[in-house]
Design a protein around this motif. Sequence first.
Motif, PDB file in Angstrom:
ATOM      1  N   PRO A  58       0.791  -1.240   0.000  1.00 62.12           N
ATOM      2  CA  PRO A  58       0.000   0.000   0.000  1.00 62.12           C
ATOM      3  C   PRO A  58       0.815   1.278   0.000  1.00 62.12           C
ATOM      4  N   CYS A  59       2.138   1.167   0.113  1.00 64.49           N
ATOM      5  CA  CYS A  59       2.992   2.358   0.028  1.00 64.49           C
ATOM      6  C   CYS A  59       3.645   2.453  -1.339  1.00 64.49           C
ATOM      7  N   GLY A  60       3.047   1.801  -2.344  1.00 62.76           N
ATOM      8  CA  GLY A  60       3.672   1.754  -3.649  1.00 62.76           C
ATOM      9  C   GLY A  60       2.872   2.401  -4.757  1.00 62.76           C
ATOM     10  N   LEU A  61       3.600   2.994  -5.707  1.00 61.79           N
ATOM     11  CA  LEU A  61       3.025   3.480  -6.955  1.00 61.79           C
ATOM     12  C   LEU A  61       3.078   2.331  -7.953  1.00 61.79           C
ATOM     13  N   ARG A  62       1.956   2.000  -8.560  1.00 62.58           N
ATOM     14  CA  ARG A  62       1.870   0.790  -9.375  1.00 62.58           C
ATOM     15  C   ARG A  62       1.941   1.104 -10.868  1.00 62.58           C
ATOM     16  N   LEU A  63       2.919   0.469 -11.517  1.00 66.54           N
ATOM     17  CA  LEU A  63       3.052   0.569 -12.961  1.00 66.54           C
ATOM     18  C   LEU A  63       2.194  -0.491 -13.645  1.00 66.54           C
ATOM     19  N   ALA A  64       1.925  -0.308 -14.909  1.00 62.02           N
ATOM     20  CA  ALA A  64       1.147  -1.290 -15.671  1.00 62.02           C
ATOM     21  C   ALA A  64       2.027  -2.400 -16.220  1.00 62.02           C
ATOM     22  N   THR A  65       3.348  -2.217 -16.192  1.00 61.05           N
ATOM     23  CA  THR A  65       4.284  -3.193 -16.736  1.00 61.05           C
ATOM     24  C   THR A  65       4.779  -4.135 -15.629  1.00 61.05           C
ATOM     25  N   PRO A  66       5.178  -5.370 -15.970  1.00 65.28           N
ATOM     26  CA  PRO A  66       5.631  -6.320 -14.939  1.00 65.28           C
ATOM     27  C   PRO A  66       6.860  -5.850 -14.176  1.00 65.28           C
ATOM     28  N   THR A  67       7.778  -5.168 -14.854  1.00 63.61           N
ATOM     29  CA  THR A  67       8.994  -4.678 -14.214  1.00 63.61           C
ATOM     30  C   THR A  67       8.967  -3.154 -14.149  1.00 63.61           C
ATOM     31  N   VAL A  68      10.008  -2.594 -13.526  1.00 68.69           N
ATOM     32  CA  VAL A  68      10.110  -1.127 -13.484  1.00 68.69           C
ATOM     33  C   VAL A  68      10.786  -0.590 -14.734  1.00 68.69           C
ATOM     34  N   GLY A  69      11.076  -1.485 -15.681  1.00 65.71           N
ATOM     35  CA  GLY A  69      11.579  -1.068 -16.987  1.00 65.71           C
ATOM     36  C   GLY A  69      12.856  -0.256 -16.920  1.00 65.71           C
ATOM     37  N   PRO A  70      12.840   0.962 -17.446  1.00 66.51           N
ATOM     38  CA  PRO A  70      14.063   1.764 -17.518  1.00 66.51           C
ATOM     39  C   PRO A  70      14.454   2.417 -16.188  1.00 66.51           C
ATOM     40  N   LEU A  71      13.650   2.261 -15.177  1.00 66.89           N
ATOM     41  CA  LEU A  71      13.935   2.916 -13.897  1.00 66.89           C
ATOM     42  C   LEU A  71      14.929   2.073 -13.104  1.00 66.89           C
ATOM     43  N   THR A  72      16.186   2.448 -13.175  1.00 67.69           N
ATOM     44  CA  THR A  72      17.233   1.675 -12.506  1.00 67.69           C
ATOM     45  C   THR A  72      17.422   2.079 -11.053  1.00 67.69           C
TER      46      THR A  72
END
Length: 246
Positions: A58-72
Amino acid sequence: MSAELPVSAPARLRSLLAGTADNALKIVHRGPHAVYVALPSADNRCVGVLGSAATAVPCGLRLATPTVGPLTGERAEVRAGVLHVDGVALPVRRVVDATVPAMPRVLDGGDPLRGIDATVAGELTALRLDPQHLDRVLGHGGGLTPLGDDVICGWLAQHRSLGVATPWADDVVRIARTRTTTLSATLLECAFHGEVIPEFAAWVAAHETDEPARAAELASVGHSSGAGLLYGARAALLHLSRKAAA
């Protein structure tokens, strides 16, 4: 103009970010499915950026993609109430409900360990949970969310689902900021406010015939986090059923 990835988030988290002053943020964890950053406050709180394959805390921002992609997770900051990670803005475009539902079934005073993996069950037993002294298990166990903290989260969230106050336990949330990890302290604060992961909400909302399947799904979350949540919730039910019978 910076790149942008819209996210969904619980309403309280969206409000928290909106009220956060512009600041550079410290990365506290990074991985292929989630990045966590510490917020600039004395409360030892953090916010996650979650791929859909990560646990939807519940403390998370949720992306639509399985991974965080380019966010290293090399750098992060808040600007005008929006979290930016690696130069990518993450505006909240959709609000999701992380509130624990009301439990529809009667209080269950059965074995809190039923259906939990034997190895994890041994670790839970070794915690020697005392309902009147939850602080004694705070920070016990390894990982980003120590097992003892998962148990306390389950305990608090279960009470919230039943509308039962926990005045003897709420100080645990206050002292957690100096006694456990940043993520764990944040999740304890979420549980205090009745905010949970979807698997916990599904278990609480399940009717008796569906409970075993929902319990198995919850117990499978993470290495032992889901089992800790389930054990804490069931221990709370056992405690409350004993009090009702006394």
